[in-house]
Enzyme design. Structure first.
Site, PDB file in Angstrom:
ATOM      1  N   HIS A  83       0.951  -1.331  -0.040  1.00 17.05           N
ATOM      2  CA  HIS A  83      -0.132  -0.010  -0.091  1.00 17.05           C
ATOM      3  C   HIS A  83       0.722   1.165  -0.154  1.00 17.05           C
ATOM      4  O   HIS A  83       1.961   1.442   0.834  1.00 17.05           O
ATOM      5  CB  HIS A  83      -0.882  -0.047   1.181  1.00 17.05           C
ATOM      6  N   ARG A 169     -13.798  13.166   6.723  1.00 17.90           N
ATOM      7  CA  ARG A 169     -12.454  13.882   6.888  1.00 17.90           C
ATOM      8  C   ARG A 169     -12.316  14.556   5.656  1.00 17.90           C
ATOM      9  O   ARG A 169     -11.847  15.877   5.949  1.00 17.90           O
ATOM     10  CB  ARG A 169     -11.624  12.761   7.363  1.00 17.90           C
ATOM     11  N   SER A 184      -7.147   4.385   9.310  1.00 19.59           N
ATOM     12  CA  SER A 184      -7.756   4.191   7.809  1.00 19.59           C
ATOM     13  C   SER A 184      -7.202   3.315   7.044  1.00 19.59           C
ATOM     14  O   SER A 184      -7.867   2.243   6.545  1.00 19.59           O
ATOM     15  CB  SER A 184      -7.936   5.633   7.197  1.00 19.59           C
TER      16      SER A 184
HETATM   17  N1  URA Z   1      -5.083   6.869   2.422  1.00 16.25           N
HETATM   18  C1  URA Z   1      -6.285   6.260   3.280  1.00 16.25           C
HETATM   19  O1  URA Z   1      -6.515   5.140   2.783  1.00 16.25           O
HETATM   20  N2  URA Z   1      -6.670   6.834   4.167  1.00 16.25           N
HETATM   21  C2  URA Z   1      -6.083   8.176   4.865  1.00 16.25           C
HETATM   22  O2  URA Z   1      -6.454   8.475   5.877  1.00 16.25           O
HETATM   23  C3  URA Z   1      -5.120   8.838   4.259  1.00 16.25           C
HETATM   24  C4  URA Z   1      -4.626   8.195   2.893  1.00 16.25           C
END
Ligand code: URA
Length: 431
Positions: A83, A169, A184
């Site tokens: 990721h 957010r 997150s």
């Molecule tokens: N990517 C995400 O999946 N969540 C975040 O809060 C920031 C970047």
């Protein structure tokens, strides 16, 4: 449940909430029992007062529990995932997956769409004609078993609390705070089911984390959350003070991915792919160390095995893997250098925004993406250009948008007389 207003007030005043309180609040929000305005106030209180490690863990746990989780144990193998926190020109995963699969390690990844000036893997994949990003859990498992990898969109049932919270957010100035970003990202990785994960935390002008210190804080938090969920996590901190590779824009980035899988990728992208593959192979059940992992990854890039794995994967998801099948922009215009000199720096967020304005991303959620448009940054930091030589190439749908982008991209380049010092792409690694 304790009234949300009371929890907001306690967080606002700097108190530590119990794990049960956080879990109840988040699950109630996911069930629409706590309204957006209270959750927005809670996020703002977190923005100013932070969360303790125990609270961050409880938040992550609650988000995972808000929806379904994918069980990849049927594969009987250690499955790996990767990721990135988001950058400009970041097509690493699309080259990395096939390299890892070619080395015999199952790769399963859930990806997202572009966010603001940053591109999204799903949008890039959708520039491949026919490519399907929606696979059910059974289909995902079958495909990983049969072709070694899958990259798919997040299903509606996976971490629904994050989906709601992220959208909230995004419009309440509460994105860029470490415990909220870490929970997150890690909730989605944990729910996605992989056993070992490489995280790429981007640092610099084009990233959410602007300094190495901030990035280290985020990396440490995510490694810890992964460990608490029984996952092996390695976190790389990588440079986002200029776009990765040359191409920025969906089909252009797929084309550069193909260059990479055919052995002629840009050095920074090749290094990221080989480095991340080395970590993933070392974390896998192959029983090799990182040096051997890197050797195998480099071999998969040089031999064409990675490209063959790409073709198998893309066909399995309904796509046409041929380069000539990718859409092309109607108008291609050079961005001439205003003077001779060395490229000192690039305004990376502004490059991402120029691609966005051309149509490569979304200004509003409902916008459609033009997969053909974007920018090819021919000159990068440290390159020498002569006056009038092209710094970049703009790929646009018409002359008007091309002319605007040429101006925007010209303004992104800072030229000077001295050649700047070389900076490595990987700035640090934490595990
Ligand atoms: N990517 C995400 O999946 N969540 C975040 O809060 C920031 C970047």
């Amino acid at each position: 449940m304790i009234p949300a207003a009371e929890l907001i007030q306690r967080k606002r005043d700097g108190a530590e909430l119990s794990a049960e309180e956080i879990v109840e609040l988040v699950l109630a929000y996911a069930r629409d029992e706590v309204p957006d305005y209270q959750m927005a106030a809670f996020c703002m209180a977190v923005y100013f007062k932070g969360l303790t490690p125990a609270e961050t863990h409880a938040l992550t746990d609650a988000m995972v529990r808000s929806g379904e989780t994918i069980d990849l144990s049927a594969l009987g193998r250690r499955v790996v995932d990767k990721h990135s926190t988001g950058g400009v020109g970041d097509k690493t995963s699309i080259a990395l997956g096939p390299v890892v699969a070619a080395c015999g390690v199952p790769f399963a990844k859930m990806s997202g769409r572009g966010l603001g000036h940053t591109g999204g893997t799903l949008d890039k994949l959708e520039s491949i004609p026919g490519f399907r990003i929606e696979l059910g859990s059974d289909e995902l498992i079958r495909q990983v078993r049969e072709v070694g990898m899958a990259i798919v969109g997040q299903t509606a049932d996976l971490v629904p609390a994050d989906k709601k919270l992220y959208a909230l957010r995004d419009v309440t100035a509460t994105v860029d705070i470490i415990p909220l970003i870490a929970s997150s990202i890690m909730s989605k990785k944990i729910a996605g089911g992989a056993d070992a994960i490489v995280l790429d935390v981007k640092v610099g002008d084009g990233a959410f984390m602007k300094t190495l210190d901030e990035a280290r804080g985020l990396a440490r938090t995510m490694v810890e959350l992964g460990g608490l969920a029984g996952r092996r996590v390695v976190c790389e901190l990588t440079d986002m003070d200029q776009p990765l590779g040359h191409a920025v824009g969906n089909a252009l980035e797929i084309s550069e991915t193909l260059d990479t899988l055919e052995g002629s990728g840009p050095p920074d992208l090749v290094e990221l792919v080989a480095g991340a593959a080395a970590h993933l192979l070392a974390l896998s059940d192959l029983g090799v160390d990182e040096a051997e992992g890197r050797r195998r990854a480099v071999e998969a890039l040089a031999s064409g095995a990675g490209r063959e794995a790409y073709d198998r994967w893309v066909r399995a998801q309904g796509g046409d893997p041929r380069r000539e099948a990718l859409p092309r922009a109607a108008v291609i215009r050079p961005v001439p250098a205003p003077a001779a000199g060395y490229v000192q720096a690039m305004a990376t967020t502004a490059v991402g925004l120029a691609a966005l304005h051309l149509g490569a991303g979304r200004v509003r959620k409902e916008d459609t993406v033009d997969h053909a448009v974007g920018v090819v940054c021919l000159a990068k930091r440290g390159d020498r250009v002569e006056a009038g030589e092209p710094l970049a190439e703009v790929h646009a749908r018409d002359e008007t948008s091309a002319a605007v982008a040429v101006e925007e991209i010209a303004a992104c380049y800072i030229l000077g007389d001295e050649k700047p010092e070389h900076r490595p792409i990987v700035l640090d690694v934490l595990s």
